[in-house]
Design a protein around this motif. Sequence first.
Motif, PDB file in Angstrom:
ATOM      1  N   LEU A 101       1.476  -1.277  -0.354  1.00 54.08           N
ATOM      2  CA  LEU A 101      -0.080  -0.080   0.691  1.00 54.08           C
ATOM      3  C   LEU A 101       0.868   0.876   0.456  1.00 54.08           C
ATOM      4  O   LEU A 101       0.222   2.106  -0.120  1.00 54.08           O
ATOM      5  N   ASP A 102       2.123   1.351   0.694  1.00 50.21           N
ATOM      6  CA  ASP A 102       3.130   2.610   0.687  1.00 50.21           C
ATOM      7  C   ASP A 102       3.735   2.877  -0.711  1.00 50.21           C
ATOM      8  O   ASP A 102       3.698   3.974  -0.962  1.00 50.21           O
ATOM      9  N   LEU A 121       4.129   5.602  -5.957  1.00 49.48           N
ATOM     10  CA  LEU A 121       3.422   5.936  -7.578  1.00 49.48           C
ATOM     11  C   LEU A 121       2.766   6.305  -7.672  1.00 49.48           C
ATOM     12  O   LEU A 121       2.532   7.284  -8.194  1.00 49.48           O
ATOM     13  N   LEU A 122       1.190   6.018  -7.542  1.00 46.94           N
ATOM     14  CA  LEU A 122      -0.010   6.405  -7.867  1.00 46.94           C
ATOM     15  C   LEU A 122      -0.073   7.889  -7.308  1.00 46.94           C
ATOM     16  O   LEU A 122      -0.667   8.642  -8.549  1.00 46.94           O
ATOM     17  N   PHE A 123       0.147   8.300  -6.113  1.00 52.82           N
ATOM     18  CA  PHE A 123      -0.406   9.384  -5.480  1.00 52.82           C
ATOM     19  C   PHE A 123       1.061  10.341  -5.504  1.00 52.82           C
ATOM     20  O   PHE A 123       0.417  11.955  -5.301  1.00 52.82           O
ATOM     21  N   GLY A 124       1.885  10.123  -5.313  1.00 52.15           N
ATOM     22  CA  GLY A 124       2.695  10.952  -5.178  1.00 52.15           C
ATOM     23  C   GLY A 124       3.305  11.340  -3.665  1.00 52.15           C
ATOM     24  O   GLY A 124       3.858  11.554  -2.994  1.00 52.15           O
ATOM     25  N   GLU A 125       2.166  10.677  -2.965  1.00 53.98           N
ATOM     26  CA  GLU A 125       2.222  10.815  -1.550  1.00 53.98           C
ATOM     27  C   GLU A 125       1.684   9.581  -0.973  1.00 53.98           C
ATOM     28  O   GLU A 125       1.046   8.909  -0.822  1.00 53.98           O
ATOM     29  N   SER A 126       3.291   8.921  -0.164  1.00 54.97           N
ATOM     30  CA  SER A 126       3.350   7.684   0.440  1.00 54.97           C
ATOM     31  C   SER A 126       1.992   7.505   1.911  1.00 54.97           C
ATOM     32  O   SER A 126       2.177   8.764   2.552  1.00 54.97           O
ATOM     33  N   GLU A 141      -6.012  10.846   9.403  1.00 60.08           N
ATOM     34  CA  GLU A 141      -6.414  10.807   7.843  1.00 60.08           C
ATOM     35  C   GLU A 141      -6.031   9.694   7.026  1.00 60.08           C
ATOM     36  O   GLU A 141      -7.335   8.998   6.918  1.00 60.08           O
ATOM     37  N   VAL A 142      -4.627   9.771   7.183  1.00 65.12           N
ATOM     38  CA  VAL A 142      -4.467   8.103   6.661  1.00 65.12           C
ATOM     39  C   VAL A 142      -4.709   6.677   7.062  1.00 65.12           C
ATOM     40  O   VAL A 142      -5.674   5.702   6.233  1.00 65.12           O
ATOM     41  N   THR A 143      -5.014   7.214   8.393  1.00 63.52           N
ATOM     42  CA  THR A 143      -5.019   5.385   8.708  1.00 63.52           C
ATOM     43  C   THR A 143      -6.660   5.889   8.439  1.00 63.52           C
ATOM     44  O   THR A 143      -6.984   4.474   8.677  1.00 63.52           O
ATOM     45  N   VAL A 170       4.879   9.852 -11.630  1.00 69.04           N
ATOM     46  CA  VAL A 170       3.542  10.036 -10.064  1.00 69.04           C
ATOM     47  C   VAL A 170       2.758   9.941 -11.421  1.00 69.04           C
ATOM     48  O   VAL A 170       2.185  10.914 -12.065  1.00 69.04           O
ATOM     49  N   PHE A 171       2.256   9.041 -10.726  1.00 70.65           N
ATOM     50  CA  PHE A 171       1.036   8.077 -11.367  1.00 70.65           C
ATOM     51  C   PHE A 171      -0.709   9.569 -11.869  1.00 70.65           C
ATOM     52  O   PHE A 171      -1.384   9.711 -13.026  1.00 70.65           O
ATOM     53  N   LEU A 172      -0.331   9.822 -10.863  1.00 74.62           N
ATOM     54  CA  LEU A 172      -1.081  10.848 -10.968  1.00 74.62           C
ATOM     55  C   LEU A 172      -1.069  11.886 -11.679  1.00 74.62           C
ATOM     56  O   LEU A 172      -2.052  12.393 -11.941  1.00 74.62           O
TER      57      LEU A 172
END
Length: 531
Positions: A196-197, A202-207, A219-221, A301-303
Amino acid sequence: MILLWPVSLYRTLLCFICLLVSYCTYHHLTIGASRRRLIASKGCKPLRRWRNKDPFLGIDFLWASYRAIKEHRALEMTKDRLDLLGVNTAYLTILTMTFVVTIEPENLKCVLGSDFRNYSLGDLRKKMLKPFLGQGIFTTDGEEWQHSREMLRPNFVRTQIGDVEMFEKHVEHLIQAIPRDGSMVDLQDLFFRFSLDVATDLLFGESTNTLAPGFADAEVTEFVDAYVYCLQALDGSGLSEEEGGYMGMAWGFLQLFLPNPKLKQQIEVVNNFVDKLVETAMTNRDARKSELEKESTSRYVFLHELVDQTEDKIKIRSELLNILLAGRDTTASMLSNVWFELSKRPEIWTRLRREIDALDGELPNFERLKNMKYLHAVLNESLRLYPVIPENDRQAEVDTVLPVGGGDDGKAPVFVKKGQSVHWSLYTMHRRKDLYGEDAEDFKPERWLDEGEKEGLRVGWEYLPFNGGPRICIGQQFALTEASYVTVRLMQEFPKIESRDPEPWREKITLTCTGLGGCKVALFPRRRSRD
């Protein structure tokens, strides 16, 4: 008593009978005649029926499936039923639905390849997955699917060039999360958090950085908990009965009739989290492009790639969630199954260690990973015995024909009518002894290697861990690279392993398949030499 019925009721009944006879006659002379011509021209013969006590509605099959899923032996039940029938293709009726169940490579080549346009994902799957995943590559057909594929393909081609550096910081977090005193750790949980990390990075640019030391982001949790709940609720198999679970995809159609207000609320949590990232990326797009023009290299970054291709925020969110599902769950399941076997088989561990020790402690790059033949054999063997998507299906959009399965010898073509589903079990097909040898149910990586005068296994449509045809997994190379890198790095850091689970592998099926007992092991770190 019937003579006392009103005249109007007799007329209504008579009209109904006339309409029914008219429809049957029309169907027989039109659609029925067309089907009979197709069956005759192709030489189709009947399929052997699945052995149900109730041949009309298959209630006994539903009940047996419920018990098998609850006891974590649904995949074995399919295999046992086909073994009992002695055929590789059979006909099954469940309530009003009819299925052709097959484990024939030629039939899968037809469904996924040569006759790809004759089949779709089916209405049931779309209705179940779209509330969470939206209109993405895994929930659409036809032009919509083609558009998603074309939009995503260039991005995944870029990830296949071999930049493995992005894995390293997350691997370091993974290594730090593993006890160094030889106490038990469940690697399965860590692999799901790790993947997930990586996927969100890769997808969001923010792990999400759930494995980072001192992680504490409310918020992440909340997002992670909501995301996991949604995945479990999609087929009900990951939830308790008190939470609305109804034990798996065999009962998945019930989700369409059973309300789940918590699922709706959790989907909203996931969507809000992703939407904020999408809006930020769109707001910063021009500034980012200006910055990129000043740099010779840029981080992929995918996003950002999606934002550059479309203004549709819902489309971007849907594609992100579709690929997040693939990037997180399939890779984590594969790693869990691989390491479960490694912990149980010291001879395989020792041979793989020899290959990895040849790196002399250096971090592996893409080219060196590609040349590690025994590592590839271990991954291939895990995907053969434990395919992460062990069963799948397609729905016929037109009257069509499968090449084999009919008749007493199972070699005649089979007629598949419009609306009928073709279901297959990779778990069973990958264990066929006529395809893989008498040791087909043994975990044996050597079967994939050329050794001496023995030629390694060469496979085609009988081996489909990443699907096949036009819908073959576009992230296949990325997933294998990620699993390879993680395995090498962990073995470099921990040269000794012991299993802490005396039980054999048992299935745990949600949207992917992994081991029920997790991957409980003890890992022992490399001794550091004193300065």
